[in-house]
Write an enzyme that holds these catalytic residues in place. Sequence first.
Site, PDB file in Angstrom:
ATOM      1  N   ASN A  34       0.816  -1.219   0.000  1.00 11.29           N
ATOM      2  CA  ASN A  34       0.000   0.000   0.000  1.00 11.29           C
ATOM      3  C   ASN A  34       0.849   1.269   0.000  1.00 11.29           C
ATOM      4  O   ASN A  34       0.382   2.323  -0.430  1.00 11.29           O
ATOM      5  CB  ASN A  34      -0.915  -0.035   1.241  1.00 11.29           C
ATOM      6  CG  ASN A  34      -1.500   1.311   1.561  1.00 11.29           C
ATOM      7  OD1 ASN A  34      -2.457   1.748   0.917  1.00 11.29           O
ATOM      8  ND2 ASN A  34      -0.933   2.008   2.534  1.00 11.29           N
ATOM      9  N   TYR A  83       3.791   8.940 -11.390  1.00  6.12           N
ATOM     10  CA  TYR A  83       2.828   8.186 -10.571  1.00  6.12           C
ATOM     11  C   TYR A  83       1.991   7.245 -11.450  1.00  6.12           C
ATOM     12  O   TYR A  83       1.805   6.067 -11.119  1.00  6.12           O
ATOM     13  CB  TYR A  83       1.938   9.189  -9.838  1.00  6.12           C
ATOM     14  CG  TYR A  83       0.968   8.600  -8.850  1.00  6.12           C
ATOM     15  CD1 TYR A  83       1.356   8.266  -7.556  1.00  6.12           C
ATOM     16  CD2 TYR A  83      -0.370   8.400  -9.204  1.00  6.12           C
ATOM     17  CE1 TYR A  83       0.440   7.747  -6.639  1.00  6.12           C
ATOM     18  CE2 TYR A  83      -1.283   7.883  -8.294  1.00  6.12           C
ATOM     19  CZ  TYR A  83      -0.878   7.561  -7.009  1.00  6.12           C
ATOM     20  OH  TYR A  83      -1.786   7.050  -6.110  1.00  6.12           O
ATOM     21  N   GLY A 121     -10.179   4.955  -6.487  1.00  9.35           N
ATOM     22  CA  GLY A 121     -10.395   6.303  -7.016  1.00  9.35           C
ATOM     23  C   GLY A 121      -9.920   7.295  -5.966  1.00  9.35           C
ATOM     24  O   GLY A 121      -8.996   7.004  -5.209  1.00  9.35           O
ATOM     25  N   TYR A 122     -10.571   8.449  -5.903  1.00 11.89           N
ATOM     26  CA  TYR A 122     -10.127   9.489  -4.962  1.00 11.89           C
ATOM     27  C   TYR A 122     -10.707   9.225  -3.573  1.00 11.89           C
ATOM     28  O   TYR A 122     -11.920   9.156  -3.408  1.00 11.89           O
ATOM     29  CB  TYR A 122     -10.512  10.871  -5.483  1.00 11.89           C
ATOM     30  CG  TYR A 122      -9.598  11.276  -6.615  1.00 11.89           C
ATOM     31  CD1 TYR A 122      -8.477  12.057  -6.368  1.00 11.89           C
ATOM     32  CD2 TYR A 122      -9.818  10.821  -7.917  1.00 11.89           C
ATOM     33  CE1 TYR A 122      -7.607  12.397  -7.398  1.00 11.89           C
ATOM     34  CE2 TYR A 122      -8.954  11.151  -8.949  1.00 11.89           C
ATOM     35  CZ  TYR A 122      -7.851  11.946  -8.682  1.00 11.89           C
ATOM     36  OH  TYR A 122      -6.992  12.259  -9.692  1.00 11.89           O
TER      37      TYR A 122
HETATM   38  P1  NDP Z   1      -0.881   8.581   2.778  1.00 10.64           P
HETATM   39  O1  NDP Z   1       0.066   9.595   2.224  1.00 10.64           O
HETATM   40  O2  NDP Z   1      -2.012   9.033   3.624  1.00 10.64           O
HETATM   41  O3  NDP Z   1      -0.038   7.473   3.599  1.00 10.64           O
HETATM   42  C1  NDP Z   1       1.052   6.879   2.993  1.00 10.64           C
HETATM   43  C2  NDP Z   1       1.612   5.791   3.862  1.00 10.64           C
HETATM   44  O4  NDP Z   1       2.691   5.176   3.131  1.00 10.64           O
HETATM   45  C3  NDP Z   1       2.201   6.298   5.164  1.00 10.64           C
HETATM   46  O5  NDP Z   1       2.028   5.319   6.182  1.00 10.64           O
HETATM   47  C4  NDP Z   1       3.688   6.436   4.829  1.00 10.64           C
HETATM   48  O6  NDP Z   1       4.555   6.321   5.958  1.00 10.64           O
HETATM   49  C5  NDP Z   1       3.872   5.244   3.906  1.00 10.64           C
HETATM   50  N1  NDP Z   1       5.041   5.343   3.050  1.00 10.64           N
HETATM   51  C6  NDP Z   1       5.343   6.313   2.159  1.00 10.64           C
HETATM   52  N2  NDP Z   1       6.538   6.061   1.585  1.00 10.64           N
HETATM   53  C7  NDP Z   1       6.982   4.909   2.116  1.00 10.64           C
HETATM   54  C8  NDP Z   1       8.157   4.144   1.980  1.00 10.64           C
HETATM   55  N3  NDP Z   1       9.145   4.507   1.146  1.00 10.64           N
HETATM   56  N4  NDP Z   1       8.314   3.014   2.726  1.00 10.64           N
HETATM   57  C9  NDP Z   1       7.355   2.635   3.607  1.00 10.64           C
HETATM   58  N5  NDP Z   1       6.210   3.318   3.794  1.00 10.64           N
HETATM   59  C10 NDP Z   1       6.033   4.447   3.069  1.00 10.64           C
HETATM   60  O7  NDP Z   1      -1.382   7.764   1.507  1.00 10.64           O
HETATM   61  P2  NDP Z   1      -2.845   7.193   1.154  1.00 10.64           P
HETATM   62  O8  NDP Z   1      -3.390   6.447   2.310  1.00 10.64           O
HETATM   63  O9  NDP Z   1      -3.646   8.271   0.542  1.00 10.64           O
HETATM   64  O10 NDP Z   1      -2.476   6.194  -0.041  1.00 10.64           O
HETATM   65  C11 NDP Z   1      -2.170   4.824   0.199  1.00 10.64           C
HETATM   66  C12 NDP Z   1      -1.971   4.143  -1.146  1.00 10.64           C
HETATM   67  O11 NDP Z   1      -3.150   4.275  -1.934  1.00 10.64           O
HETATM   68  C13 NDP Z   1      -0.837   4.742  -1.970  1.00 10.64           C
HETATM   69  O12 NDP Z   1      -0.161   3.716  -2.657  1.00 10.64           O
HETATM   70  C14 NDP Z   1      -1.557   5.652  -2.944  1.00 10.64           C
HETATM   71  O13 NDP Z   1      -0.810   5.838  -4.118  1.00 10.64           O
HETATM   72  C15 NDP Z   1      -2.810   4.838  -3.192  1.00 10.64           C
HETATM   73  N6  NDP Z   1      -3.934   5.628  -3.682  1.00 10.64           N
HETATM   74  C16 NDP Z   1      -4.459   6.644  -2.930  1.00 10.64           C
HETATM   75  C17 NDP Z   1      -5.532   7.350  -3.401  1.00 10.64           C
HETATM   76  C18 NDP Z   1      -6.158   8.425  -2.601  1.00 10.64           C
HETATM   77  O14 NDP Z   1      -7.114   9.030  -3.117  1.00 10.64           O
HETATM   78  N7  NDP Z   1      -5.741   8.696  -1.383  1.00 10.64           N
HETATM   79  C19 NDP Z   1      -6.104   7.084  -4.714  1.00 10.64           C
HETATM   80  C20 NDP Z   1      -5.489   5.999  -5.420  1.00 10.64           C
HETATM   81  C21 NDP Z   1      -4.436   5.308  -4.909  1.00 10.64           C
HETATM   82  P3  NDP Z   1       4.854   7.602   6.916  1.00 10.64           P
HETATM   83  O15 NDP Z   1       3.604   7.761   7.755  1.00 10.64           O
HETATM   84  O16 NDP Z   1       6.047   7.214   7.689  1.00 10.64           O
HETATM   85  O17 NDP Z   1       5.068   8.779   6.012  1.00 10.64           O
END
Ligand code: NDP
Length: 240
Positions: free
Chosen positions: A82, A147, A178-179
Amino acid sequence: MARVAIVTGGTRGIGEAISLALKEQGCTVLANYAGNDAAAQAFTERTGIPSYKWDVGDHEAALAGCGIVEREVGPIDIVVNNAGITRDAVLHKMSWEDWNEVMRINLGGCFNMAKACFPGMRERGWGRIVNIGSINGQAGQYGQVNYAAAKSGIHGFTKALAQEGAKFGVTVNAIAPGYIDTDMVAAVPPPVLEKIVAKIPVGRLGHADEIARGVAFLTSEDGAFITGSTLSINGGQHMY
Ligand code: NDP
């Protein structure tokens, strides 16, 4: 015996909801994160789910991190890839570093975690991998060549690894959200977000737990015949 599940980026946003859904499903859950220690500590205190810090884009760190988890908790049965970042810019302004960092973490992270966990799943004859892609990997998005390419790559990665795991009881699927109303989307400027929501047929952003329920289903025993699939959870925004 409870299945052991690791959720990368499992301490915030969609990942937090996934960690909680898998815990509710009876799994022993571990949440990985990158650097936000305060958020991880608060998450662990709130949920009782241990958090482990490593950068999923760092090959050696991911192998070592999964090794520590396996020694402390037992073999990893479920991986939810994720963790993801954005570094948005139109191509003519995007740096090589921003291209590379998104590919390294969003796509490379899936490879690194699979390298660490897939061989054991294959040997034990049971495993579940769910990779979190994106609507923008399916449809493309202005200002996101890095991305969109990484997320699109996740969908190809999923279908290829699914073929390798099928005979061994290991399913590999993707979810394309989605979003969703997380910190990542809160960073989108309000006028841009309004335009995005206007294009979502159900008329709202999604909630993290709506993605988490999809992950819970795909990783359950009931998901055994689903592999190589992408589940789009996007309020009808892109029917793929
Ligand atoms: P957030 O930015 O809210 O959270 C991201 C999480 O990923 C955090 O726990 C962060 O850790 C962790 N993270 C980031 N980089 C790394 C790394 N290099 N190694 C380990 N952990 C990492 O993201 P979302 O919850 O919004 O998104 C989660 C996933 O869903 C992502 O892959 C995103 O691309 C995908 N997504 C999200 C959408 C959205 O609308 N939100 C839509 C479509 C896809 P830390 O807390 O330490 O920073």
